[in-house]
Design a protein around this motif. Structure first.
Motif, PDB file in Angstrom:
ATOM      1  N   ASP A 116       0.358   1.073  -1.449  1.00 44.31           N
ATOM      2  CA  ASP A 116       1.103   0.774  -2.957  1.00 44.31           C
ATOM      3  C   ASP A 116       2.419   1.261  -2.740  1.00 44.31           C
ATOM      4  O   ASP A 116       3.333   0.558  -3.515  1.00 44.31           O
ATOM      5  N   GLU A 117       2.371   2.392  -2.519  1.00 46.59           N
ATOM      6  CA  GLU A 117       3.772   2.984  -2.518  1.00 46.59           C
ATOM      7  C   GLU A 117       4.970   2.364  -1.586  1.00 46.59           C
ATOM      8  O   GLU A 117       5.986   2.383  -1.803  1.00 46.59           O
ATOM      9  N   TYR A 119       4.877  -0.917  -0.767  1.00 54.29           N
ATOM     10  CA  TYR A 119       5.147  -2.001  -1.427  1.00 54.29           C
ATOM     11  C   TYR A 119       6.198  -1.776  -2.507  1.00 54.29           C
ATOM     12  O   TYR A 119       7.061  -2.602  -2.552  1.00 54.29           O
ATOM     13  N   GLN A 120       6.081  -0.810  -3.393  1.00 52.83           N
ATOM     14  CA  GLN A 120       7.022  -0.320  -4.311  1.00 52.83           C
ATOM     15  C   GLN A 120       8.435  -0.177  -3.576  1.00 52.83           C
ATOM     16  O   GLN A 120       9.606  -0.534  -4.383  1.00 52.83           O
ATOM     17  N   LEU A 121       8.337   0.636  -2.558  1.00 51.07           N
ATOM     18  CA  LEU A 121       9.681   0.716  -1.749  1.00 51.07           C
ATOM     19  C   LEU A 121      10.496  -0.316  -1.445  1.00 51.07           C
ATOM     20  O   LEU A 121      11.498  -0.710  -1.425  1.00 51.07           O
ATOM     21  N   ARG A 123      10.009  -3.467  -2.532  1.00 48.41           N
ATOM     22  CA  ARG A 123      10.514  -4.206  -3.805  1.00 48.41           C
ATOM     23  C   ARG A 123      11.771  -3.480  -4.526  1.00 48.41           C
ATOM     24  O   ARG A 123      12.646  -3.865  -5.172  1.00 48.41           O
ATOM     25  N   SER A 124      11.963  -2.190  -4.127  1.00 51.63           N
ATOM     26  CA  SER A 124      13.097  -1.483  -4.589  1.00 51.63           C
ATOM     27  C   SER A 124      14.286  -1.616  -3.594  1.00 51.63           C
ATOM     28  O   SER A 124      15.414  -1.036  -4.193  1.00 51.63           O
TER      29      SER A 124
END
Length: 188
Positions: A116-117, A119-121, A123-124
């Motif tokens: 999840d972390e 995936y956030q990275l 997306r950023s």
């Protein structure tokens, strides 16, 4: 230096560095980077970090490749918190993360069970004017597969193909294997 490190003779490479310094020859950034990379690949984490610190303390200005090598080495050694600190240091040192530094950290996060972390990275990345490429997507999809979130991996695979990228061989094999399972409900 590269030849010595390629042969995994890191003790000889360190001795070569000492001889260079002792004779007044100042190693360039590439020499240090090759040595640090060789030390990491030989499992000499503490020594690699000491050499990196010596490079940092020298007159040499560190570049993104130096940080990429450092991040890759600490990620592969399982020190994800340290890798995240290094990644965050980039902007402090007036460096901009590139697709390689993102991919290394995304892969490290996935290997440590933090998809999840990761995936956030992923997306950023656009926030730093760095768009994901085929490797970024494949690394993320493989990480999601490893962490058993196949529906999210399927969504990301569709997105990746929609952007004109292709799955690499490993991603395709894992995905086809999932399709051939009797219980296909995991893909929903």
């Amino acid at each position: 230096m590269q030849g010595i490190c390629h042969l995994r003779r890191v003790s000889a490479a360190l001795e070569f560095l000492r001889e260079m310094l002792g004779s007044g020859v100042v190693p360039d950034l590439l020499t240090y980077s090759i040595l640090v990379d060789g030390l990491f690949k030989s499992g000499k984490l503490k020594v690699a970090l000491k050499v990196f610190q010596a490079k940092r303390n020298s007159w040499l200005e560190l570049d993104i490749i130096s940080y990429k090598i450092l991040m890759d080495g600490v990620c592969k050694a399982g020190h994800i918190k340290f890798a995240k600190r290094i990644f965050n240091e980039l902007s402090v040192n007036s460096l901009k993360p590139n697709v390689y530094t993102y991919d290394i950290l995304i892969n490290g996060l996935c290997k440590e069970g933090l998809p999840d972390e990761a995936y956030q990275l992923l997306r950023s990345m656009g926030d730093n004017d760095c768009l994901p490429n085929s490797i970024s997507y494949n690394v993320m999809i493989q990480g999601i597969f490893r962490n058993n979130s196949t529906s999210k991996a399927t969504q990301l695979l569709v997105e990746m193909v929609g952007k004109g990228f292709s799955a690499n061989l490993w991603t395709a094999i894992v995905y086809v294997d999932l399709l051939l399972r009797p219980d296909k409900s995991i893909l929903v």
